[in-house]
Design an enzyme around this catalytic site. Structure first.
Site, PDB file in Angstrom:
ATOM      1  N   CYS A  22      -6.086  14.288   6.381  1.00 31.99           N
ATOM      2  CA  CYS A  22      -5.982  12.903   6.816  1.00 31.99           C
ATOM      3  C   CYS A  22      -7.358  12.449   7.290  1.00 31.99           C
ATOM      4  CB  CYS A  22      -4.959  12.792   7.952  1.00 31.99           C
ATOM      5  SG  CYS A  22      -4.911  11.173   8.732  1.00 31.99           S
ATOM      6  N   GLU A  58     -11.192   9.626  -3.081  1.00 30.25           N
ATOM      7  CA  GLU A  58     -12.100   9.894  -1.973  1.00 30.25           C
ATOM      8  C   GLU A  58     -13.032  11.060  -2.267  1.00 30.25           C
ATOM      9  OE1 GLU A  58      -9.201  12.440   0.942  1.00 30.25           O
ATOM     10  OE2 GLU A  58      -8.544  10.468   0.245  1.00 30.25           O
ATOM     11  N   HIS A  69      -7.233   4.403  -4.895  1.00 25.71           N
ATOM     12  CA  HIS A  69      -8.524   4.869  -4.380  1.00 25.71           C
ATOM     13  C   HIS A  69      -8.628   6.383  -4.480  1.00 25.71           C
ATOM     14  CE1 HIS A  69      -6.906   6.109  -0.393  1.00 25.71           C
ATOM     15  NE2 HIS A  69      -6.292   4.944  -0.330  1.00 25.71           N
ATOM     16  N   TYR A 110       0.849  -1.187   0.000  1.00 27.48           N
ATOM     17  CA  TYR A 110       0.000   0.000   0.000  1.00 27.48           C
ATOM     18  C   TYR A 110       0.887   1.240   0.000  1.00 27.48           C
ATOM     19  CZ  TYR A 110      -3.538   3.407   1.412  1.00 27.48           C
ATOM     20  OH  TYR A 110      -4.378   4.489   1.463  1.00 27.48           O
ATOM     21  N   ARG A 128     -13.266   5.569  -2.068  1.00 25.76           N
ATOM     22  CA  ARG A 128     -13.199   5.806  -0.619  1.00 25.76           C
ATOM     23  C   ARG A 128     -14.223   6.868  -0.235  1.00 25.76           C
ATOM     24  NH1 ARG A 128      -7.925   8.073   2.787  1.00 25.76           N
ATOM     25  NH2 ARG A 128      -9.100   9.641   3.959  1.00 25.76           N
ATOM     26  N   ASN A 171      -8.909   0.303   6.804  1.00 25.48           N
ATOM     27  CA  ASN A 171      -7.663   0.885   7.283  1.00 25.48           C
ATOM     28  C   ASN A 171      -7.405   0.398   8.705  1.00 25.48           C
ATOM     29  OD1 ASN A 171      -5.632   2.581   8.211  1.00 25.48           O
ATOM     30  ND2 ASN A 171      -6.609   4.476   7.528  1.00 25.48           N
ATOM     31  N   ASP A 230      -5.845  10.424  -3.328  1.00 26.20           N
ATOM     32  CA  ASP A 230      -6.530  11.566  -2.704  1.00 26.20           C
ATOM     33  C   ASP A 230      -7.887  11.827  -3.365  1.00 26.20           C
ATOM     34  OD1 ASP A 230      -4.542  11.820  -0.852  1.00 26.20           O
ATOM     35  OD2 ASP A 230      -3.600  13.585  -1.732  1.00 26.20           O
ATOM     36  N   ASP A 290      -2.852   5.648  -2.889  1.00 26.51           N
ATOM     37  CA  ASP A 290      -3.825   6.646  -2.464  1.00 26.51           C
ATOM     38  C   ASP A 290      -3.773   7.820  -3.436  1.00 26.51           C
ATOM     39  OD1 ASP A 290      -5.235   8.662  -1.183  1.00 26.51           O
ATOM     40  OD2 ASP A 290      -4.141   8.516   0.704  1.00 26.51           O
ATOM     41  N   ASP A 335      -0.470  15.984   5.829  1.00 24.53           N
ATOM     42  CA  ASP A 335      -1.401  15.388   4.868  1.00 24.53           C
ATOM     43  C   ASP A 335      -2.629  16.281   4.728  1.00 24.53           C
ATOM     44  OD1 ASP A 335      -2.612  13.598   3.126  1.00 24.53           O
ATOM     45  OD2 ASP A 335      -3.399  12.329   4.729  1.00 24.53           O
ATOM     46  N   GLU A 359     -13.906   4.926   5.257  1.00 27.62           N
ATOM     47  CA  GLU A 359     -12.853   5.384   6.163  1.00 27.62           C
ATOM     48  C   GLU A 359     -13.439   5.837   7.499  1.00 27.62           C
ATOM     49  OE1 GLU A 359     -10.128   5.060   7.225  1.00 27.62           O
ATOM     50  OE2 GLU A 359      -8.669   6.451   6.347  1.00 27.62           O
TER      51      GLU A 359
END
Length: 295
Positions: free
Chosen positions: A126, A118, A116, A48, A161, A213, A91, A89, A62, A191
């Site tokens: 984050c 989101e 992914h 990951y 996500r 996660n 974002d 990731d 982040d 998440e």
């Protein structure tokens, strides 16, 4: 030697096969190519590549400061070194629908098996921070539609996500997740759910594979792999665990060196030279040089 001889196509197919099998795949987070090689060497199912990790490695929080180029570059550096699948990731897709589609194509070219995207606003945070905000449902669905439309390799895994649980509640998060599936998402990643009961509700409501996660600092004790498996999830990631272990050891080692004037007292905590050389396959490079020189 050099880079993995397993093709990106083979890695994508391996990830797809594991998702179809229905078991739980474990993907620890790599903070560089060397840690990815250790993950493979340890026998994990995949690697990951966390956005939080990429930002932290650049010395940044982040909060949406990294660029699509930086993420694709780091993903490529890591994915090319291992023969197991990598997920990155992405974002919020780094912009509007056309940007999200371009992000997907850049990550396909980087050799990862999936990513992914989101539903947070820009700039994102984050997922375990306070004050999470998400875009409206139609905007979030457009991102997934754009990602699916931008995909050129149909076995590239697109993971939707949702951070809606923290922002607008569990029912809204489940509603969005089902809309993402209808828009073409292969996997859903809810998440920051609040405990096993909420993970179970998500599993009951969603028909595609689910990702979770196992973050150790998410405000609640992380689920175990056994719990995740029993709940019926297919992907489990440890985004920052290895980086935190490494940086914790680094901070303690630095303190020791500066206080004691020598590294002798912390050498037992180090990876040995032989262990490093084995991971990097020094012998393979030596054999290559000898074969060329011999010819």
């Amino acid at each position: 030697m050099l880079y993995s001889d397993v093709t990106p196509k083979s890695k994508r197919r391996r990830l797809r096969k594991s998702l179809d099998a229905g078991g739980l795949s474990i993907m620890p987070g790599a903070f560089n190519a060397l840690s990815a090689q250790l993950i493979q060497q340890a026998g994990a199912d995949g690697v990951y590549i966390s956005g939080h990790m990429i930002a932290a490695d650049l010395g940044l929080p982040d909060i949406g400061l990294t660029t699509a180029t930086e993420v694709a570059q780091r993903a490529h550096q890591i994915a090319r070194m291992v023969g197991i699948p990598s997920i990155v990731d992405a974002d919020t897709g780094f912009g509007e629908p056309a940007n999200a589609a371009r992000t997907i194509q850049s990550l396909e070219d980087a050799g990862v098996a999936g990513c992914h995207i989101e539903d947070q606003i820009n700039p994102k945070r984050c997922g375990h921070s306070a004050g999470i905000e998400v875009v409206d449902e139609e905007a979030s669905i457009r991102r997934i539609r754009a990602a699916v439309a931008g995909r050129r390799r149909k076995d590239f895994v697109i993971i939707a996500r949702t951070d809606a649980r923290a922002a607008i509640g569990l029912d809204a998060a489940i509603e969005r997740a089902n809309a993402f599936v209808a828009a073409g998402a292969d996997v859903v990643f809810p998440e920051a759910l609040r405990g096993p009961d909420e993970y179970a509700r998500f599993r009951q409501a969603i028909d595609v594979p689910l990702m979770l996660n196992l973050n150790e600092f998410g405000g609640r004790p992380p689920l175990t792999q056994t719990e995740a498996r029993d709940l019926g999830y297919q992907l489990a990631v440890y985004p920052m665990t290895l980086m935190r272990l490494a940086m914790g050891a680094t901070a303690r080692g630095l303190r020791h060196i500066l206080d004691e004037g020598s590294q002798t007292g912390v050498m037992d905590d180090m990876q040995t030279k032989d262990e490093l050389y084995d991971t990097l396959d020094y012998e393979g490079y030596a054999r290559f040089d000898q074969s060329i020189l011999g010819a």
